[in-house]
Design a protein around this motif. Structure first.
Motif, PDB file in Angstrom:
ATOM      1  N   GLY A  57       9.357  43.194 -24.702  1.00 22.26           N
ATOM      2  CA  GLY A  57       8.004  43.452 -23.776  1.00 22.26           C
ATOM      3  C   GLY A  57       7.895  43.134 -22.380  1.00 22.26           C
ATOM      4  O   GLY A  57       7.107  42.777 -21.425  1.00 22.26           O
ATOM      5  N   LEU A  58       9.248  42.845 -21.442  1.00 20.62           N
ATOM      6  CA  LEU A  58       9.462  42.212 -20.363  1.00 20.62           C
ATOM      7  C   LEU A  58      10.729  42.688 -19.781  1.00 20.62           C
ATOM      8  O   LEU A  58      11.618  41.984 -20.107  1.00 20.62           O
ATOM      9  CB  LEU A  58       9.514  40.463 -20.522  1.00 20.62           C
ATOM     10  CG  LEU A  58       8.023  39.268 -20.481  1.00 20.62           C
ATOM     11  CD1 LEU A  58       8.552  38.104 -20.409  1.00 20.62           C
ATOM     12  CD2 LEU A  58       7.214  39.974 -19.690  1.00 20.62           C
ATOM     13  N   ARG A 118       4.362  37.162 -24.432  1.00 21.86           N
ATOM     14  CA  ARG A 118       4.483  38.877 -24.897  1.00 21.86           C
ATOM     15  C   ARG A 118       3.595  39.218 -25.991  1.00 21.86           C
ATOM     16  O   ARG A 118       3.943  39.749 -26.453  1.00 21.86           O
ATOM     17  CB  ARG A 118       5.508  39.111 -25.464  1.00 21.86           C
ATOM     18  CG  ARG A 118       6.665  39.015 -23.623  1.00 21.86           C
ATOM     19  CD  ARG A 118       8.218  38.739 -24.899  1.00 21.86           C
ATOM     20  NE  ARG A 118       8.216  38.020 -25.095  1.00 21.86           N
ATOM     21  CZ  ARG A 118       9.817  37.905 -25.651  1.00 21.86           C
ATOM     22  NH1 ARG A 118      10.243  38.993 -26.093  1.00 21.86           N
ATOM     23  NH2 ARG A 118      10.836  36.664 -26.429  1.00 21.86           N
TER      24      ARG A 118
END
Length: 286
Positions: free
Chosen positions: A67-68, A10
């Motif tokens: 972030g994911l 990330r």
């Protein structure tokens, strides 16, 4: 390197942690260019990704994480890659100073204790919250400042340096629970009791609003006291988009708590980080 490993590092998420480093840059009077570049690369392309990867490896999330939105399955490669990045970070740190390297090592140990099952600070709501706020805020600010200015830690005890470090932690202590607000079900499944889970969804918003007010007031005082009134006012003005989005989202969540989702959280993070990064860059070049 597997695609899943790269995704779990990330690296773009480091943008959200950049304000602490830029604050240290902005208030530095004699920045050492080589150290500045090395410290930036070490933190944002090695230390933070290593921490992200290590955390992901032991969490093994199936739901969205910072972030994911759709994290892929982790592999042992992620574990070893995170350790390798930490090792490279320590090697680079030695080109700056021994103190900086030791502080990077301490940060790495705490970040591992946050997620490793033998300690897992993350499962303790207050302890995990304090560890994240202190080490991603105050501690990172100090290690950045001593690197950028090529000084020792004994030279950072002036209140003009300590205050922004304390305020960066206060800001993170308020924003950190918001990053956990959409993970309550996932955390419950793993047995982690985060500070956001304790506060509840609306309680997290209320807590963040109060802390945001306190930290913004503190930064206004700092910029007014050590710079000018205009710079203090400009800081508050730069925070207006954050306040507007936060208020709009809060009103949405009051109607439907399902609105406290990953996408909205990442938008708040992006708006907040963009405005802070922009202001600190302005302060730096001005």
């Amino acid at each position: 390197m597997k695609k899943s490993t790269l995704l779990h590092l990330r690296i773009p998420f480091s943008f959200f942690l950049l304000p602490v480093f830029l604050l240290a840059v902005a208030i530095s009077t004699e920045a050492h260019t080589q150290n500045l570049v090395l410290a930036f690369l070490t933190l944002h392309f090695l230390v933070y990704p290593a921490s992200n990867g290590y955390n992901s490896y032991f969490d093994k999330d199936t739901g969205s994480i910072g972030g994911l939105k759709h994290p892929p399955q982790v592999s042992k490669e992620l574990y070893w890659t995170s350790l390798l990045l930490d090792f490279v970070a320590l090697c680079l740190g030695m080109f700056i100073s021994l103190e900086f390297t030791v502080m990077i090592f301490i940060y790495g140990v705490i970040s591992k204790a946050y997620s490793h099952p033998s300690v897992r600070l993350k499962k303790y709501p207050v302890l995990g919250w304090l560890a994240a706020g202190l080490f991603q805020g105050y501690f990172t600010f100090l290690l950045s400042f001593i690197a950028i200015n090529n000084i020792s830690i004994s030279e950072v005890w002036n209140w003009s340096i300590q205050l922004p470090g304390v305020l960066s932690t206060l800001l993170l202590l308020g924003s950190y629970p918001m990053t956990q607000i959409y993970q309550h079900e996932e955390d419950t499944r793993r047995g982690d009791v985060t500070i956001s889970k304790k506060l509840g969804i609306l309680g997290t918003f209320h807590f963040t609003a109060i802390t945001f007010l306190l930290s913004s007031s503190g930064f206004f005082y700092f910029f007014t006291e050590y710079y000018t009134l205009i710079k203090g006012v400009l800081f508050l003005s730069s925070m207006l988009p954050v306040l507007v989005y936060f208020t709009w989202w809060y009103l949405q969540v009051r109607q439907d708590e399902q609105k406290a989702d990953f996408t909205s959280t990442m938008r708040l993070n992006f708006v907040s980080a963009t405005m802070l990064n922009g202001y600190f860059i302005y302060l730096w070049i001005s």
